[in-house]
Motif scaffolding. Sequence first.
Motif, PDB file in Angstrom:
ATOM      1  N   ILE A  26       0.834  -1.204   0.000  1.00 39.26           N
ATOM      2  CA  ILE A  26       0.000   0.000   0.000  1.00 39.26           C
ATOM      3  C   ILE A  26       0.870   1.255   0.000  1.00 39.26           C
ATOM      4  N   VAL A  27       1.886   1.273   0.859  1.00 35.92           N
ATOM      5  CA  VAL A  27       2.770   2.439   0.950  1.00 35.92           C
ATOM      6  C   VAL A  27       3.559   2.604  -0.345  1.00 35.92           C
ATOM      7  N   LEU A  28       4.074   1.510  -0.891  1.00 36.76           N
ATOM      8  CA  LEU A  28       4.845   1.605  -2.132  1.00 36.76           C
ATOM      9  C   LEU A  28       4.002   2.083  -3.303  1.00 36.76           C
ATOM     10  N   LEU A  29       2.748   1.679  -3.365  1.00 38.60           N
ATOM     11  CA  LEU A  29       1.857   2.151  -4.417  1.00 38.60           C
ATOM     12  C   LEU A  29       1.595   3.650  -4.268  1.00 38.60           C
ATOM     13  N   ALA A  30       1.429   4.105  -3.038  1.00 33.13           N
ATOM     14  CA  ALA A  30       1.240   5.541  -2.795  1.00 33.13           C
ATOM     15  C   ALA A  30       2.481   6.325  -3.215  1.00 33.13           C
ATOM     16  N   VAL A  31       3.656   5.793  -2.925  1.00 33.14           N
ATOM     17  CA  VAL A  31       4.911   6.450  -3.327  1.00 33.14           C
ATOM     18  C   VAL A  31       4.971   6.547  -4.852  1.00 33.14           C
ATOM     19  N   LYS A  32       4.637   5.463  -5.538  1.00 34.28           N
ATOM     20  CA  LYS A  32       4.656   5.461  -7.003  1.00 34.28           C
ATOM     21  C   LYS A  32       3.670   6.492  -7.554  1.00 34.28           C
ATOM     22  N   ASP A  33       2.448   6.506  -7.013  1.00 32.07           N
ATOM     23  CA  ASP A  33       1.436   7.465  -7.472  1.00 32.07           C
ATOM     24  C   ASP A  33       1.881   8.899  -7.225  1.00 32.07           C
ATOM     25  N   TYR A  34       2.492   9.153  -6.071  1.00 31.45           N
ATOM     26  CA  TYR A  34       2.945  10.500  -5.725  1.00 31.45           C
ATOM     27  C   TYR A  34       4.067  10.944  -6.657  1.00 31.45           C
ATOM     28  N   ARG A  35       5.026  10.056  -6.870  1.00 27.65           N
ATOM     29  CA  ARG A  35       6.142  10.365  -7.766  1.00 27.65           C
ATOM     30  C   ARG A  35       5.628  10.658  -9.173  1.00 27.65           C
ATOM     31  N   ASP A  36       4.712   9.840  -9.660  1.00 29.53           N
ATOM     32  CA  ASP A  36       4.140  10.054 -11.000  1.00 29.53           C
ATOM     33  C   ASP A  36       3.411  11.393 -11.085  1.00 29.53           C
ATOM     34  N   ALA A  37       2.631  11.718 -10.055  1.00 30.31           N
ATOM     35  CA  ALA A  37       1.898  12.991 -10.046  1.00 30.31           C
ATOM     36  C   ALA A  37       2.861  14.169 -10.051  1.00 30.31           C
ATOM     37  N   LEU A  38       3.921  14.096  -9.251  1.00 34.60           N
ATOM     38  CA  LEU A  38       4.902  15.188  -9.215  1.00 34.60           C
ATOM     39  C   LEU A  38       5.592  15.363 -10.560  1.00 34.60           C
ATOM     40  N   LYS A  39       5.923  14.264 -11.221  1.00 36.25           N
ATOM     41  CA  LYS A  39       6.574  14.343 -12.533  1.00 36.25           C
ATOM     42  C   LYS A  39       5.641  14.979 -13.566  1.00 36.25           C
ATOM     43  N   LYS A  40       4.361  14.594 -13.521  1.00 34.81           N
ATOM     44  CA  LYS A  40       3.395  15.191 -14.453  1.00 34.81           C
ATOM     45  C   LYS A  40       3.249  16.686 -14.187  1.00 34.81           C
ATOM     46  N   LEU A  41       3.200  17.065 -12.910  1.00 33.80           N
ATOM     47  CA  LEU A  41       3.054  18.484 -12.576  1.00 33.80           C
ATOM     48  C   LEU A  41       4.288  19.288 -12.949  1.00 33.80           C
ATOM     49  N   LYS A  42       5.444  18.641 -12.923  1.00 32.65           N
ATOM     50  CA  LYS A  42       6.665  19.335 -13.328  1.00 32.65           C
ATOM     51  C   LYS A  42       6.600  19.674 -14.825  1.00 32.65           C
ATOM     52  N   LYS A  43       6.063  18.740 -15.615  1.00 30.12           N
ATOM     53  CA  LYS A  43       5.938  18.960 -17.060  1.00 30.12           C
ATOM     54  C   LYS A  43       4.732  19.830 -17.403  1.00 30.12           C
ATOM     55  N   TRP A  44       3.615  19.549 -16.745  1.00 30.40           N
ATOM     56  CA  TRP A  44       2.357  20.232 -17.034  1.00 30.40           C
ATOM     57  C   TRP A  44       1.760  20.735 -15.728  1.00 30.40           C
ATOM     58  N   PRO A  45       2.162  21.919 -15.264  1.00 28.85           N
ATOM     59  CA  PRO A  45       1.722  22.437 -13.959  1.00 28.85           C
ATOM     60  C   PRO A  45       0.210  22.587 -13.793  1.00 28.85           C
ATOM     61  N   SER A  55      -5.747  16.404 -12.871  1.00 24.63           N
ATOM     62  CA  SER A  55      -5.768  15.057 -12.282  1.00 24.63           C
ATOM     63  C   SER A  55      -4.494  14.787 -11.483  1.00 24.63           C
ATOM     64  N   ALA A  56      -3.367  15.306 -11.942  1.00 24.63           N
ATOM     65  CA  ALA A  56      -2.115  15.143 -11.200  1.00 24.63           C
ATOM     66  C   ALA A  56      -2.161  15.934  -9.889  1.00 24.63           C
ATOM     67  N   LYS A  57      -2.773  17.127  -9.915  1.00 22.67           N
ATOM     68  CA  LYS A  57      -2.923  17.917  -8.685  1.00 22.67           C
ATOM     69  C   LYS A  57      -3.781  17.179  -7.668  1.00 22.67           C
ATOM     70  N   ILE A  58      -4.862  16.581  -8.147  1.00 27.19           N
ATOM     71  CA  ILE A  58      -5.761  15.845  -7.260  1.00 27.19           C
ATOM     72  C   ILE A  58      -5.039  14.646  -6.655  1.00 27.19           C
ATOM     73  N   MET A  59      -4.303  13.897  -7.486  1.00 27.43           N
ATOM     74  CA  MET A  59      -3.564  12.737  -6.984  1.00 27.43           C
ATOM     75  C   MET A  59      -2.524  13.166  -5.961  1.00 27.43           C
ATOM     76  N   LYS A  60      -1.792  14.231  -6.237  1.00 25.36           N
ATOM     77  CA  LYS A  60      -0.782  14.738  -5.310  1.00 25.36           C
ATOM     78  C   LYS A  60      -1.412  15.077  -3.967  1.00 25.36           C
TER      79      LYS A  60
END
Length: 74
Positions: free
Chosen positions: A12-31, A35-40
């Motif tokens: 559960i924790v590792l999946l949350a880490v993966k989702d958070y990392r993915d959301a941050l990367k998307k927000l870095k490219k597309w602020p 959906s990335a803001k909501i996930m973050k």
Amino acid sequence: MTDPYENLANSIVLLAVKDYRDALKKLKKWPRNESAKIMKDEVERFFRSAWYRELTSVDGEYLISKLQAEVEES
């Protein structure tokens, strides 16, 4: 042998880490990616929750700052 509940908690924790990392990367490219803001926001809320503290002893605020620094460096 590892406890099945411990395996579940780790997953559960590792999946949350993966989702958070993915959301941050998307927000870095597309602020403005909504959906990335909501996930973050949702994952940050999870990392600060009592349930998260039941699953692991890793400090949620520490994890958030480390993941943010990791994404900023990439």
